[in-house]
Design a protein around this motif. Structure first.
Motif, PDB file in Angstrom:
ATOM      1  N   THR A  91      12.170 -69.184 -30.486  1.00  0.00           N
ATOM      2  CA  THR A  91      13.418 -69.319 -31.143  1.00  0.00           C
ATOM      3  C   THR A  91      13.979 -68.162 -31.802  1.00  0.00           C
ATOM      4  O   THR A  91      15.069 -68.361 -32.072  1.00  0.00           O
ATOM      5  CB  THR A  91      12.740 -70.555 -32.160  1.00  0.00           C
ATOM      6  N   THR A 237      15.867 -86.600 -35.497  1.00  0.00           N
ATOM      7  CA  THR A 237      17.260 -86.403 -35.533  1.00  0.00           C
ATOM      8  C   THR A 237      17.586 -85.081 -36.112  1.00  0.00           C
ATOM      9  O   THR A 237      18.866 -84.555 -35.856  1.00  0.00           O
ATOM     10  CB  THR A 237      17.939 -87.714 -36.064  1.00  0.00           C
ATOM     11  N   TYR A 239      16.225 -82.053 -35.717  1.00  0.00           N
ATOM     12  CA  TYR A 239      15.820 -80.932 -34.914  1.00  0.00           C
ATOM     13  C   TYR A 239      16.930 -80.001 -34.476  1.00  0.00           C
ATOM     14  O   TYR A 239      16.836 -78.924 -34.431  1.00  0.00           O
ATOM     15  CB  TYR A 239      15.176 -81.482 -33.434  1.00  0.00           C
ATOM     16  N   PRO A 240      18.081 -80.638 -33.906  1.00  0.00           N
ATOM     17  CA  PRO A 240      19.474 -79.803 -33.451  1.00  0.00           C
ATOM     18  C   PRO A 240      20.035 -78.953 -34.617  1.00  0.00           C
ATOM     19  O   PRO A 240      20.855 -78.057 -34.433  1.00  0.00           O
ATOM     20  CB  PRO A 240      20.279 -80.739 -33.076  1.00  0.00           C
ATOM     21  N   SER A 243      18.177 -73.937 -34.817  1.00  0.00           N
ATOM     22  CA  SER A 243      17.692 -73.291 -33.420  1.00  0.00           C
ATOM     23  C   SER A 243      16.659 -72.434 -33.856  1.00  0.00           C
ATOM     24  O   SER A 243      15.626 -72.237 -33.327  1.00  0.00           O
ATOM     25  CB  SER A 243      18.672 -73.093 -32.490  1.00  0.00           C
ATOM     26  N   ARG A 261      11.930 -75.692 -36.655  1.00  0.00           N
ATOM     27  CA  ARG A 261      11.572 -76.669 -35.603  1.00  0.00           C
ATOM     28  C   ARG A 261       9.957 -76.653 -35.621  1.00  0.00           C
ATOM     29  O   ARG A 261       9.251 -75.413 -35.884  1.00  0.00           O
ATOM     30  CB  ARG A 261      12.188 -76.375 -34.149  1.00  0.00           C
TER      31      ARG A 261
END
Length: 464
Positions: A91, A237, A239-240, A243, A261
């Protein structure tokens, strides 16, 4: 040494992530190794609760043992993770400045990273940060990009290390509390709750009990001062919304609240840093958790609309010292591994390599090892396909985390089966999703009860 006690070349006290990594290292090196754990399973103590980050060591104290072990641990994990079936979510991380004082500190963070040999770290503009992370609050002032930071699975890694140690001839002794010991010329006889155990060399890896165990060999030179970290896990939901790993500018006491994350498709906010006396219980506190959420929402406003899946807390074995407390005592035939705090997951393989060198220096050359046996662990992450996605899969027991009956059954068998319900959760993700076991606990217990001592079997025929 007691001639009637089981005899080993090395006894490692404590089966956290560092103990498991050391167990792997010396089993691979050809020693007869016992991994001794007072709990029913590996990761029964401090290692079961952390942020699951693989750090580069960019912000460690330059020249410290911690920095060296993190650097080596980071490199070794990257080299072996595929062979052991372990995830690596590359990441990267961004240290975000939210105030003029934070912004002024960024060049120093870059300079420290370069001093630690992490040369790809660089300062970036506020516009660059916003482009990379569009959900961050608009008032950010700049950042430092750390490309090498990553997310891993904090539970599968030590499981893989321990399983490889077993495959190479090591022995795991759960439910075995070390209560004392006596030294003779050839080594130690440890007194345990399961009877005496003999070992040529003892490694103290006891985490939050490290100073108490150290007192078996000598007056402990360090004092464990448990530091509690509380975490909030947000729904999948969320998670996005981030990043990269979002880091604050750290202070002298803590690295601050992180947003990142998880390998399981959630978003994590935490930890706190609270000193406490209790070494056993890491409770969550509503006010602190609300404060964590407030900080997270301050950084990513859209988090205000995201539900919380769960909360948890862990205790880090901090001491009065900032660096790791690792020392070989040749006359005592003892190696101390203490004060391994939140960086232990990253540093564990580096710590194991460091102990390998200490052993060779102080206790003699190691045997010539056999070729290593690879022991890949089942995939728990969203990075690769999971059993529920395959044709012909069996019953899905946990629908929140999509865990099949076959996965649960496999975790209860084999060379290192789950020793308790917590171990089963960590091996499969069952009961850890949105409903937190509300719907699947009965069925999970029904499957697990014949294998796990102390679980009550549900009434036959009453489960779905």
């Amino acid at each position: 040494m007691n001639a009637d006690a089981p005899a080993y070349d090395m006894a490692i006290i404590g089966a956290g992530v560092v103990g498991c990594a050391i167990f792997r290292e010396f089993s691979l090196a050809g020693l007869r190794v016992a991994l001794v754990e007072r709990g029913a399973d590996i990761l029964s103590g401090a290692s079961k609760a952390n942020s699951a980050l693989l750090h580069t060591g960019f912000d460690a104290i330059p020249g410290s043992l911690e920095a060296a072990c993190m650097r080596e641990g980071h490199a070794r994990y990257q080299a072996l993770h595929q062979g052991l079936g372990l995830p690596l979510l590359r990441t990267g991380a961004i240290v975000v400045a939210w105030s003029p004082a934070d912004l002024a500190a960024l060049p120093g963070i870059v300079a420290r990273a370069h001093d630690n040999g992490v040369l790809d770290v660089r300062q970036i503009s506020a516009e660059d940060v916003r482009t990379r992370e569009p959900h961050l609050a608009d008032d950010l002032l700049g950042g430092v990009l750390v490309p090498g930071e990553a997310v891993i699975d904090a539970w599968s890694a030590p499981l893989a290390y321990a399983r490889q140690g077993l495959a190479m001839g090591g022995t795991f002794l759960p439910n075995t509390r070390v209560t004392g010991g006596s030294q003779a010329e050839a080594g130690w006889t440890l007194q345990t709750s399961q009877g005496p155990l003999s070992a040529s060399v003892v490694v103290n890896c006891a985490g939050n009990q490290g100073d108490a165990v150290e007192a078996i060999a000598r007056p402990s030179p360090f004092e464990i001062r448990p530091r509690k970290g509380q975490f909030v896990v947000l729904d999948k939901t969320a998670y996005p919304l981030a990043s990269a790993i979002i880091l604050p500018v750290p202070n002298e006491r803590t690295k601050g609240v992180v947003i990142c994350r998880t390998a399981y498709g959630n978003l994590l906010v935490g930890p706190t840093a609270e000193e406490q006396q209790d070494r056993e219980n890491a409770t969550v506190d509503q006010a602190m958790l609300e404060g964590l959420l407030a900080q997270g929402r301050r950084m990513i406003p859209a988090l205000a609309a995201e539900p919380v899946t769960t909360t948890y807390a862990g205790l880090r074995p901090a001491t009065q010292f900032k660096d790791y407390q690792i020392e070989a005592l040749p006359q005592r035939r003892w190696i101390t591994v203490g004060g391994i705090r939140s960086t232990g997951l990253t540093g564990s393989l580096g710590i194991a390599a460091h102990l390998h060198r200490l052993y060779a220096q102080h206790f003699g050359p190691l045997p010539t090892p056999a070729d290593p046996v690879l022991t890949p662990v089942p995939n728990l992450t969203e990075e690769h396909p999971r059993p529920w996605q395959r044709p012909g899969r069996d019953e899905i027991v946990c629908h929140c985390e999509m865990v099949t009956r076959g996965e649960i059954a496999a975790a209860l068998q084999g060379p290192l089966p789950a020793g308790d319900l917590g171990g089963l959760k960590r091996r499969t993700r069952c009961m850890m999703g949105r409903c937190q076991g509300f719907y699947c606990t009965w069925r999970v217990m029904e499957i697990a009860a014949p294998h796990v001592p102390g679980l009550v079997t549900p009434i036959q025929g009453s489960s779905a």
